[in-house]
Each structure stands twice: as structure tokens, then as C-alpha cells.
Scaffold this motif. Sequence first.
Motif, PDB file in Angstrom:
ATOM      1  N   ALA A   1       0.832  -1.203   0.000  1.00  0.00           N
ATOM      2  CA  ALA A   1       0.000   0.000   0.000  1.00  0.00           C
ATOM      3  C   ALA A   1       0.867   1.254   0.000  1.00  0.00           C
ATOM      4  CB  ALA A   1      -0.937  -0.005   1.197  1.00  0.00           C
ATOM      5  N   CYS A   2       1.948   1.240   0.745  1.00  0.00           N
ATOM      6  CA  CYS A   2       2.874   2.383   0.738  1.00  0.00           C
ATOM      7  C   CYS A   2       3.497   2.557  -0.644  1.00  0.00           C
ATOM      8  CB  CYS A   2       3.964   2.187   1.780  1.00  0.00           C
ATOM      9  SG  CYS A   2       3.369   2.282   3.471  1.00  0.00           S
ATOM     10  N   LEU A   3       3.823   1.468  -1.280  1.00  0.00           N
ATOM     11  CA  LEU A   3       4.384   1.531  -2.627  1.00  0.00           C
ATOM     12  C   LEU A   3       3.354   2.093  -3.602  1.00  0.00           C
ATOM     13  CD1 LEU A   3       6.767   0.813  -4.487  1.00  0.00           C
ATOM     14  CD2 LEU A   3       5.697  -1.401  -4.814  1.00  0.00           C
ATOM     15  N   VAL A   4       2.110   1.641  -3.505  1.00  0.00           N
ATOM     16  CA  VAL A   4       1.037   2.161  -4.364  1.00  0.00           C
ATOM     17  C   VAL A   4       0.862   3.660  -4.132  1.00  0.00           C
ATOM     18  CG1 VAL A   4      -1.465   2.133  -4.731  1.00  0.00           C
ATOM     19  CG2 VAL A   4      -0.197  -0.005  -4.652  1.00  0.00           C
ATOM     20  N   GLY A   5       0.835   4.072  -2.867  1.00  0.00           N
ATOM     21  CA  GLY A   5       0.691   5.496  -2.556  1.00  0.00           C
ATOM     22  C   GLY A   5       1.831   6.326  -3.098  1.00  0.00           C
ATOM     23  N   GLY A   6       3.036   5.842  -2.971  1.00  0.00           N
ATOM     24  CA  GLY A   6       4.192   6.569  -3.485  1.00  0.00           C
ATOM     25  C   GLY A   6       4.166   6.691  -4.995  1.00  0.00           C
ATOM     26  N   VAL A   7       3.820   5.610  -5.668  1.00  0.00           N
ATOM     27  CA  VAL A   7       3.742   5.643  -7.126  1.00  0.00           C
ATOM     28  C   VAL A   7       2.632   6.582  -7.579  1.00  0.00           C
ATOM     29  CG1 VAL A   7       3.170   4.246  -9.156  1.00  0.00           C
ATOM     30  CG2 VAL A   7       4.780   3.372  -7.468  1.00  0.00           C
ATOM     31  N   LEU A   8       1.480   6.535  -6.910  1.00  0.00           N
ATOM     32  CA  LEU A   8       0.380   7.432  -7.274  1.00  0.00           C
ATOM     33  C   LEU A   8       0.761   8.896  -7.075  1.00  0.00           C
ATOM     34  CD1 LEU A   8      -2.807   5.619  -5.948  1.00  0.00           C
ATOM     35  CD2 LEU A   8      -2.196   6.102  -8.316  1.00  0.00           C
ATOM     36  N   ARG A   9       1.475   9.179  -5.989  1.00  0.00           N
ATOM     37  CA  ARG A   9       1.898  10.561  -5.745  1.00  0.00           C
ATOM     38  C   ARG A   9       2.807  11.065  -6.875  1.00  0.00           C
ATOM     39  NH1 ARG A   9       0.977  12.927  -0.820  1.00  0.00           N
ATOM     40  NH2 ARG A   9       0.259  11.524   0.794  1.00  0.00           N
ATOM     41  N   VAL A  10       3.708  10.215  -7.322  1.00  0.00           N
ATOM     42  CA  VAL A  10       4.634  10.619  -8.383  1.00  0.00           C
ATOM     43  C   VAL A  10       3.910  10.741  -9.717  1.00  0.00           C
ATOM     44  CG1 VAL A  10       6.645   9.881  -9.722  1.00  0.00           C
ATOM     45  CG2 VAL A  10       6.659   9.669  -7.232  1.00  0.00           C
ATOM     46  N   VAL A  11       3.125   9.720 -10.067  1.00  0.00           N
ATOM     47  CA  VAL A  11       2.474   9.703 -11.373  1.00  0.00           C
ATOM     48  C   VAL A  11       1.397  10.781 -11.473  1.00  0.00           C
ATOM     49  CG1 VAL A  11       1.007   8.330 -12.904  1.00  0.00           C
ATOM     50  CG2 VAL A  11       2.992   7.285 -11.806  1.00  0.00           C
ATOM     51  N   VAL A  12       0.511  10.835 -10.498  1.00  0.00           N
ATOM     52  CA  VAL A  12      -0.574  11.820 -10.548  1.00  0.00           C
ATOM     53  C   VAL A  12      -0.006  13.227 -10.338  1.00  0.00           C
ATOM     54  CG1 VAL A  12      -2.713  12.564  -9.447  1.00  0.00           C
ATOM     55  CG2 VAL A  12      -2.295  10.148  -9.802  1.00  0.00           C
ATOM     56  N   GLY A  13       0.964  13.367  -9.462  1.00  0.00           N
ATOM     57  CA  GLY A  13       1.595  14.658  -9.256  1.00  0.00           C
ATOM     58  C   GLY A  13       2.295  15.185 -10.491  1.00  0.00           C
ATOM     59  N   TYR A  14       2.810  14.275 -11.297  1.00  0.00           N
ATOM     60  CA  TYR A  14       3.472  14.671 -12.545  1.00  0.00           C
ATOM     61  C   TYR A  14       2.471  15.305 -13.510  1.00  0.00           C
ATOM     62  CZ  TYR A  14       6.022  14.224 -16.932  1.00  0.00           C
ATOM     63  OH  TYR A  14       6.633  14.470 -18.132  1.00  0.00           O
ATOM     64  N   PHE A  15       1.250  14.756 -13.555  1.00  0.00           N
ATOM     65  CA  PHE A  15       0.242  15.266 -14.480  1.00  0.00           C
ATOM     66  C   PHE A  15      -0.544  16.443 -13.911  1.00  0.00           C
ATOM     67  CE2 PHE A  15       0.688  10.865 -16.078  1.00  0.00           C
ATOM     68  CZ  PHE A  15       1.085  11.190 -17.364  1.00  0.00           C
ATOM     69  N   VAL A  16      -0.691  16.507 -12.594  1.00  0.00           N
ATOM     70  CA  VAL A  16      -1.482  17.567 -11.978  1.00  0.00           C
ATOM     71  C   VAL A  16      -0.685  18.859 -11.842  1.00  0.00           C
ATOM     72  CG1 VAL A  16      -2.663  18.268  -9.862  1.00  0.00           C
ATOM     73  CG2 VAL A  16      -2.995  15.983 -10.766  1.00  0.00           C
ATOM     74  N   ASN A  17       0.544  18.745 -11.376  1.00  0.00           N
ATOM     75  CA  ASN A  17       1.336  19.953 -11.110  1.00  0.00           C
ATOM     76  C   ASN A  17       2.107  20.334 -12.311  1.00  0.00           C
ATOM     77  OD1 ASN A  17       0.338  20.172  -8.558  1.00  0.00           O
ATOM     78  ND2 ASN A  17       1.887  18.815  -7.723  1.00  0.00           N
TER      79      ASN A  17
END
Length: 63
Positions: free
Chosen positions: A47-63
Amino acid sequence: MDWFGLTINLIAIFAGLGLYIWIGHTKWGKEHQEYQYAIMLAAILAACLVGGVLRVVVGYFVN
């Protein structure tokens, strides 16, 4: 309030919980019930790995 972070954390928590429940309902999970603590720890780490990957991937497209 950081809605982006909160949403990512909720997704990660439910992903880990879903993984733990899924493993517990498999044949392998039922045969290895004595390892529930290790299975739970592995699900939390996933779950921590999923959260970290989501933060990077979604953050890349959002910010």
C-alpha cells in the motif's frame, strides 16, 4: 487542506486492505493463516508503494 494527499492516502489504504483481504481468501492464504502478521505487513508495504507511485504519477500530471 491537502485534498490531493488525502485522496492518495485513502486509495493506498484501500488498496492495501483489498490486497490483504484478497490474499486471506485465496487457497494459499487459508493454508498459511499462521503467517497473518507477515501477510498484513506485506500488504501495508504494498500500500505504501502504491501510494508513493500514485503521488509521483498523478503529481506529474497535476502539477
